[in-house]
Design an enzyme around this catalytic site. Structure first.
Site, PDB file in Angstrom:
ATOM      1  N   ARG A 114      -0.723  -2.378  -2.420  1.00  0.00           N
ATOM      2  CA  ARG A 114       0.794  -2.952  -3.006  1.00  0.00           C
ATOM      3  C   ARG A 114       1.455  -3.181  -1.692  1.00  0.00           C
ATOM      4  NH1 ARG A 114       3.954   0.360  -6.651  1.00  0.00           N
ATOM      5  NH2 ARG A 114       3.972   1.840  -5.323  1.00  0.00           N
ATOM      6  N   LYS A 179      -5.719  10.437  -0.831  1.00  0.00           N
ATOM      7  CA  LYS A 179      -6.007   9.331  -1.637  1.00  0.00           C
ATOM      8  C   LYS A 179      -7.682   8.918  -2.106  1.00  0.00           C
ATOM      9  CE  LYS A 179      -4.054   4.675  -2.545  1.00  0.00           C
ATOM     10  NZ  LYS A 179      -2.812   3.989  -2.721  1.00  0.00           N
ATOM     11  N   ARG A 312       7.435   9.853  -2.630  1.00  0.00           N
ATOM     12  CA  ARG A 312       7.054  10.698  -1.593  1.00  0.00           C
ATOM     13  C   ARG A 312       7.634  11.929  -2.036  1.00  0.00           C
ATOM     14  NH1 ARG A 312       4.508   7.211  -1.019  1.00  0.00           N
ATOM     15  NH2 ARG A 312       4.274   5.516   0.651  1.00  0.00           N
TER      16      ARG A 312
HETATM   17  P1  ATP Z   1       2.796   4.085  -2.803  1.00  0.00           P
HETATM   18  O1  ATP Z   1       2.070   3.528  -4.137  1.00  0.00           O
HETATM   19  O2  ATP Z   1       3.336   5.348  -3.325  1.00  0.00           O
HETATM   20  O3  ATP Z   1       3.599   3.248  -1.838  1.00  0.00           O
HETATM   21  P2  ATP Z   1       0.600   4.351  -0.822  1.00  0.00           P
HETATM   22  O4  ATP Z   1       1.171   4.919   0.368  1.00  0.00           O
HETATM   23  O5  ATP Z   1      -0.827   4.909  -1.123  1.00  0.00           O
HETATM   24  O6  ATP Z   1       1.396   4.746  -2.078  1.00  0.00           O
HETATM   25  P3  ATP Z   1      -0.091   1.943  -1.328  1.00  0.00           P
HETATM   26  O7  ATP Z   1       0.186   0.392  -1.142  1.00  0.00           O
HETATM   27  O8  ATP Z   1      -0.398   2.214  -2.767  1.00  0.00           O
HETATM   28  O9  ATP Z   1       0.523   2.945  -0.734  1.00  0.00           O
HETATM   29  O10 ATP Z   1      -1.809   1.791  -0.553  1.00  0.00           O
HETATM   30  C1  ATP Z   1      -1.825   1.285   0.332  1.00  0.00           C
HETATM   31  C2  ATP Z   1      -2.118   2.159   1.396  1.00  0.00           C
HETATM   32  O11 ATP Z   1      -3.456   2.689   1.283  1.00  0.00           O
HETATM   33  C3  ATP Z   1      -2.130   1.646   3.003  1.00  0.00           C
HETATM   34  O12 ATP Z   1      -0.991   1.873   3.545  1.00  0.00           O
HETATM   35  C4  ATP Z   1      -3.216   2.699   3.679  1.00  0.00           C
HETATM   36  O13 ATP Z   1      -2.570   3.762   4.464  1.00  0.00           O
HETATM   37  C5  ATP Z   1      -3.945   3.304   2.284  1.00  0.00           C
HETATM   38  N1  ATP Z   1      -5.345   3.012   2.444  1.00  0.00           N
HETATM   39  C6  ATP Z   1      -5.820   1.944   3.047  1.00  0.00           C
HETATM   40  N2  ATP Z   1      -7.417   1.712   2.364  1.00  0.00           N
HETATM   41  C7  ATP Z   1      -7.721   2.893   1.989  1.00  0.00           C
HETATM   42  C8  ATP Z   1      -8.518   3.562   1.420  1.00  0.00           C
HETATM   43  N3  ATP Z   1      -9.914   3.115   1.342  1.00  0.00           N
HETATM   44  N4  ATP Z   1      -8.747   4.717   0.857  1.00  0.00           N
HETATM   45  C9  ATP Z   1      -7.363   5.234   0.892  1.00  0.00           C
HETATM   46  N5  ATP Z   1      -6.225   4.630   1.221  1.00  0.00           N
HETATM   47  C10 ATP Z   1      -6.353   3.565   1.983  1.00  0.00           C
HETATM   48  C1  BTN Z   2      -3.183   0.433  -3.598  1.00  0.00           C
HETATM   49  O1  BTN Z   2      -3.323   1.729  -3.729  1.00  0.00           O
HETATM   50  O2  BTN Z   2      -2.024   0.078  -2.763  1.00  0.00           O
HETATM   51  C2  BTN Z   2      -3.969  -0.439  -4.271  1.00  0.00           C
HETATM   52  C3  BTN Z   2      -5.304  -0.744  -3.823  1.00  0.00           C
HETATM   53  C4  BTN Z   2      -6.185  -1.779  -4.541  1.00  0.00           C
HETATM   54  C5  BTN Z   2      -7.379  -1.932  -3.844  1.00  0.00           C
HETATM   55  C6  BTN Z   2      -8.245  -2.901  -4.623  1.00  0.00           C
HETATM   56  S1  BTN Z   2     -10.016  -3.068  -4.069  1.00  0.00           S
HETATM   57  C7  BTN Z   2     -10.374  -4.201  -5.335  1.00  0.00           C
HETATM   58  C8  BTN Z   2      -9.060  -5.036  -5.071  1.00  0.00           C
HETATM   59  N1  BTN Z   2      -8.851  -6.058  -4.432  1.00  0.00           N
HETATM   60  C9  BTN Z   2      -8.034  -5.799  -3.474  1.00  0.00           C
HETATM   61  O3  BTN Z   2      -7.847  -6.715  -2.456  1.00  0.00           O
HETATM   62  N2  BTN Z   2      -7.248  -4.939  -3.812  1.00  0.00           N
HETATM   63  C10 BTN Z   2      -7.703  -4.370  -5.173  1.00  0.00           C
END
Ligand code: ATP
Ligand code: BTN
Length: 317
Positions: A114, A179, A312
């Site tokens: 996101r 996560k 958070r």
């Molecule tokens: P929120 O939705 O509350 O902002 P979040 O901090 O998990 O949640 P997202 O944008 O949902 O943020 O997810 C992207 C984040 O996930 C990145 O900042 C990174 O730290 C983390 N991330 C990236 N790749 C992975 C992965 N393969 N597994 C778990 N976390 C990952």
């Molecule tokens: C998040 O938690 O911020 C969302 C992560 C979503 C990752 C998946 S992997 C398959 C698809 N292709 C992308 O580039 N992102 C989503």
């Protein structure tokens, strides 16, 4: 490249001569391709004089033929490497591909989360899954859809040996505070009329170490202690998604609201809701019938929705 990988994926030794003969190339061309595999895909290959080459660990790759037989009727494209399966799905929509269809990849070089964040996507370890749906029922079919996807992912994980997985609003899947899966919905077209939605799902499957993840994470392997065949997980995820999406289409999100709340890890917790530069402190009451977050803020219930919000935990939670 996939062909050499297919020969090596059993994790046994193969001589340069045998590999060259199978691929119709010279031994030095085999050597070059091996170096490419190591550098490009981050694979570790053992080289032993007199025995040949062996992958450090056997690989089970995604197999489009197996998947076509088991995915619930959705045409499947499997790519070795792509920028992002969501980006590829959006391009396919632009080219007129008929939804529903599924795009999978062995790795993503620009996997996205996101708000432009990066999704770490190493080769052959996890699931990078984008399902495209055509929505022609207006906003009602979109209401709460990303939360519904969360429920489907959660069920699939539970059936694959991760009973402790839960949800965090709006669409993170966590085990404790680590996560394990993320969901990114992207939409093109007119949401009030006809549009396409890409349900992008990243699940950490066999990953045991990762560079560049800047938050706590886990994987099915780390939780269950078992290696998972991703082809079977794709089938299970397809089954769950198709059942939940159908329920959502027929009965609307309100029919799934209670189930979602029952699986919300942060129900009743003290949280900070981050919306751009502002932070709103409150206690999680739950979600409403459209999937919006209900928070108690200074004794008053307030409702929040939108793609730019992050939760958070507060220190005193
Ligand atoms: P929120 O939705 O509350 O902002 P979040 O901090 O998990 O949640 P997202 O944008 O949902 O943020 O997810 C992207 C984040 O996930 C990145 O900042 C990174 O730290 C983390 N991330 C990236 N790749 C992975 C992965 N393969 N597994 C778990 N976390 C990952
Ligand atoms: C998040 O938690 O911020 C969302 C992560 C979503 C990752 C998946 S992997 C398959 C698809 N292709 C992308 O580039 N992102 C989503």
């Amino acid at each position: 490249m996939q062909t050499l990988l297919n020969l090596l994926k059993d994790g046994r030794f193969h001589s340069g001569q045998d590999l060259g003969a199978a691929l119709g190339i010279s031994r030095s061309a085999v050597w070059k391709q091996l170096q490419h595999l190591e550098a490009e895909l981050g694979l570790s290959i053992h080289k032993v004089r007199g025995r040949g080459y062996q992958l450090a660990a056997p690989l089970t790759l995604l197999d489009s033929r197996t998947l076509s037989a088991i995915a619930p009727g959705w045409p499947v494209t499997v790519l070795d490497s792509v920028d992002s399966t969501n980006a590829e799905a959006l391009r396919a929509i632009g080219q007129g591909n008929l939804a529903p269809f599924l795009v999978l990849a062995e790795r993503q070089v620009s996997g996205r989360g996101r708000r432009g964040r990066k999704w770490v996507s190493p080769f052959a370890e996890n699931l990078y899954y984008s399902l495209v749906l055509r929505i022609d029922g207006g906003m009602r079919q979109l209401e709460g859809l990303s939360l519904v996807v969360g429920l489907a992912v959660l069920q699939a994980l539970r059936n694959f040996g991760v009973p402790g997985a839960g949800l965090k609003w709006p669409n993170d899947v966590l085990v404790g505070n680590k996560k394990i899966a993320g969901i990114l919905l992207e939409l093109v077209g007119d949401p009030a009329d006809v549009c396409h939605v890409v349900l992008g799902i990243g699940v950490n499957v066999n990953m045991q170490q990762a560079d560049g993840v800047d938050q706590q994470w886990t994987s099915i392997r780390l939780e269950s202690g078992r290696c998972t065949d991703r082809n079977i997980l794709v089938a299970e995820l397809g089954k769950q998604l198709s059942a939940y999406i159908q329920r959502h289409q027929v009965d609307g999100f309100s029919a799934l609201q209670a189930e979602w709340e029952a699986n919300h890890l942060w129900q009743d917790r003290s949280v900070s809701l981050i919306a751009g530069s502002s932070h709103i402190n409150g206690v999680v009451l739950g979600i409403d019938s459209q999937g919006a977050l209900r928070l108690k803020v200074d004794g008053v219930e307030k409702v929040f929705s939108g793609g730019e919000l992050s939760l958070r935990l507060r220190d005193d939670s």
